[in-house]
Design a protein around this motif. Structure first.
Motif, PDB file in Angstrom:
ATOM      1  N   GLU A  70      12.585  29.278  19.355  1.00  0.00           N
ATOM      2  CA  GLU A  70      13.452  28.864  20.462  1.00  0.00           C
ATOM      3  C   GLU A  70      13.742  27.378  20.356  1.00  0.00           C
ATOM      4  OE1 GLU A  70      13.805  29.648  25.280  1.00  0.00           O
ATOM      5  OE2 GLU A  70      11.879  29.835  24.268  1.00  0.00           O
ATOM      6  N   ASN A  92      11.775  23.422  24.793  1.00  0.00           N
ATOM      7  CA  ASN A  92      11.110  24.610  24.233  1.00  0.00           C
ATOM      8  C   ASN A  92      11.388  24.785  22.734  1.00  0.00           C
ATOM      9  OD1 ASN A  92      10.316  25.138  26.872  1.00  0.00           O
ATOM     10  ND2 ASN A  92      12.040  26.489  27.240  1.00  0.00           N
ATOM     11  N   SER A 109      20.830  28.060  25.629  1.00  0.00           N
ATOM     12  CA  SER A 109      19.603  28.685  25.129  1.00  0.00           C
ATOM     13  C   SER A 109      19.843  29.269  23.742  1.00  0.00           C
ATOM     14  CB  SER A 109      19.158  29.791  26.096  1.00  0.00           C
ATOM     15  OG  SER A 109      17.982  30.405  25.638  1.00  0.00           O
ATOM     16  N   CYS A 110      18.859  29.019  22.824  1.00  0.00           N
ATOM     17  CA  CYS A 110      18.974  29.510  21.456  1.00  0.00           C
ATOM     18  C   CYS A 110      17.639  30.133  21.026  1.00  0.00           C
ATOM     19  CB  CYS A 110      19.367  28.373  20.513  1.00  0.00           C
ATOM     20  SG  CYS A 110      19.611  28.904  18.800  1.00  0.00           S
ATOM     21  N   GLN A 121      19.793  20.930  26.495  1.00  0.00           N
ATOM     22  CA  GLN A 121      20.180  20.622  27.876  1.00  0.00           C
ATOM     23  C   GLN A 121      20.890  19.282  27.916  1.00  0.00           C
ATOM     24  OE1 GLN A 121      17.508  21.478  31.259  1.00  0.00           O
ATOM     25  NE2 GLN A 121      17.762  19.340  31.865  1.00  0.00           N
ATOM     26  N   ASN A 127      16.265  25.109  22.867  1.00  0.00           N
ATOM     27  CA  ASN A 127      17.260  25.019  23.934  1.00  0.00           C
ATOM     28  C   ASN A 127      17.800  23.599  24.051  1.00  0.00           C
ATOM     29  OD1 ASN A 127      16.693  27.705  24.428  1.00  0.00           O
ATOM     30  ND2 ASN A 127      15.196  27.236  26.031  1.00  0.00           N
TER      31      ASN A 127
END
Length: 325
Positions: free
Chosen positions: A112, A103, A60-61, A116, A114
């Motif tokens: 944001e 996101n 997550s960023c 994955q 993210n």
């Protein structure tokens, strides 16, 4: 002691105290300065993340403020994806289909981006950095990602000369390296051989040299690894290896006791049924014998009466009659 000596000694004491205070300040302030230096934007402290081989992981960023650009970089060299907030453009540079950007948003209050990774592989092991560019400069969020690989456990025994044997326990192709411990550990001496493979997995082999005279019943090879839920125990008996997992043994013992109890109950039930049937058969047989004996005796008595009378009648009919006077 005159005033000059007192003043000299006071100055000397003050100088020693100042040196001591300065030394203590250096000891306290140096780690603080070190942490502040590495906490500045551009020098992040990496967050450690790990997951099992084949699982998925999410980095997550999030970032607040007016952001110009956000991007993900792998091992400080390979750029994976970039989001240009000033142009409202998203670019996925990596051609890896297992990498998904979630996101990805840009606004004044919340930004944001993210990352994955689906079905992680050993090649995904490394450092991932989210770089954020705004009017204040470049900010970074770093992740140190480690893929955990459970080792394959094997064990064997080998008879040696001079009444000795060697028990071998091997944890193959694990990441990180497994830890092997023997119980009891006072029966002989053991050695450990560690082999590093090109795919960053490790094979650990432990050899336990034991005198047969000291090997009375069994020894246990305990393997500890982050991929395991606790420590797994493997037992080697004197007549050869036989494995079981210590975490599963209570369940196995419960099932064995349950099966033994059911079999014992069935045997008891069969014994009761057999005994009841035997008693019932004996009662029927006794009643049948008594009934048959009484009926046969009655029939014989009834049948013999007319026969005797008939025999007497015939006998009397053939007897010569005496003359009448």
């Amino acid at each position: 002691m005159n005033f000059l000596e007192i003043g000299f000694n006071s100055k000397k004491a003050i100088s020693v105290e100042m040196i001591s205070v300065s030394t203590r300040l250096h000891v306290v302030l140096l780690p603080v300065a070190f942490l502040m230096a590495f906490a500045r934007p551009g020098y992040p402290i990496a967050k450690k993340v790990s997951t099992l081989l084949g699982n998925k992981v999410l980095f997550s960023c999030p970032f607040d403020g007016n952001v110009t650009k956000m991007s993900w970089v792998f091992n400080s060299k390979l750029q994976i994806a970039a989001l240009r907030c000033d142009l409202n453009e998203m670019a996925l540079i990596s051609n890896n289909s297992r990498i998904i950007i979630q996101n990805a948003t840009c606004n004044t209050f919340k930004n944001e981006m993210n990352l994955q990774i689906e079905s992680v592989q050993l090649a995904d092991d490394g450092n991932y950095t989210c770089e954020i560019l705004d009017q204040r400069g470049v900010h970074r969020l770093a992740f140190s990602f480690a893929v955990t690989v459970p080792p394959a456990i094997s064990f064997s025994t080998d008879n040696k000369p001079n009444n000795t044997m060697m028990a071998i326990c091997t944890a193959s192709n694990g990441k990180p390296a497994a830890e092997i411990t023997w119980y009891p550990n006072n029966l002989g001496n053991f050695s450990i051989n560690i082999t590093h493979h090109s795919n960053r997995t490790v094979t650990v082999q432990s050899k336990y040299h034991i005198s047969i005279h000291h090997f009375s019943e069994e020894i246990i090879c305990a393997v500890n690894h982050p991929a395991f839920d606790g420590i797994k125990n493997y037992t080697i008996h004197q007549n050869g290896p036989a494995s079981y997992d210590s975490q599963l043994s209570p369940k196995i013992l419960f099932l064995l006791y349950l099966i033994a109890g059911v079999l014992a109950a069935c045997l008891c039930l069969l014994a009761v049924v057999a005994f009841t049937v035997r008693c019932f058969n004996l009662q029927i047989e006794t009643a049948f014998r008594n009934c048959c004996i009484s009926r046969s005796s009655q029939e014989m008595s009834q049948s013999n009466g007319p026969f005797i009378q008939m025999e007497n009648f015939i006998y009397d009919s053939f007897q010569p009659q005496k003359p009448r006077n």
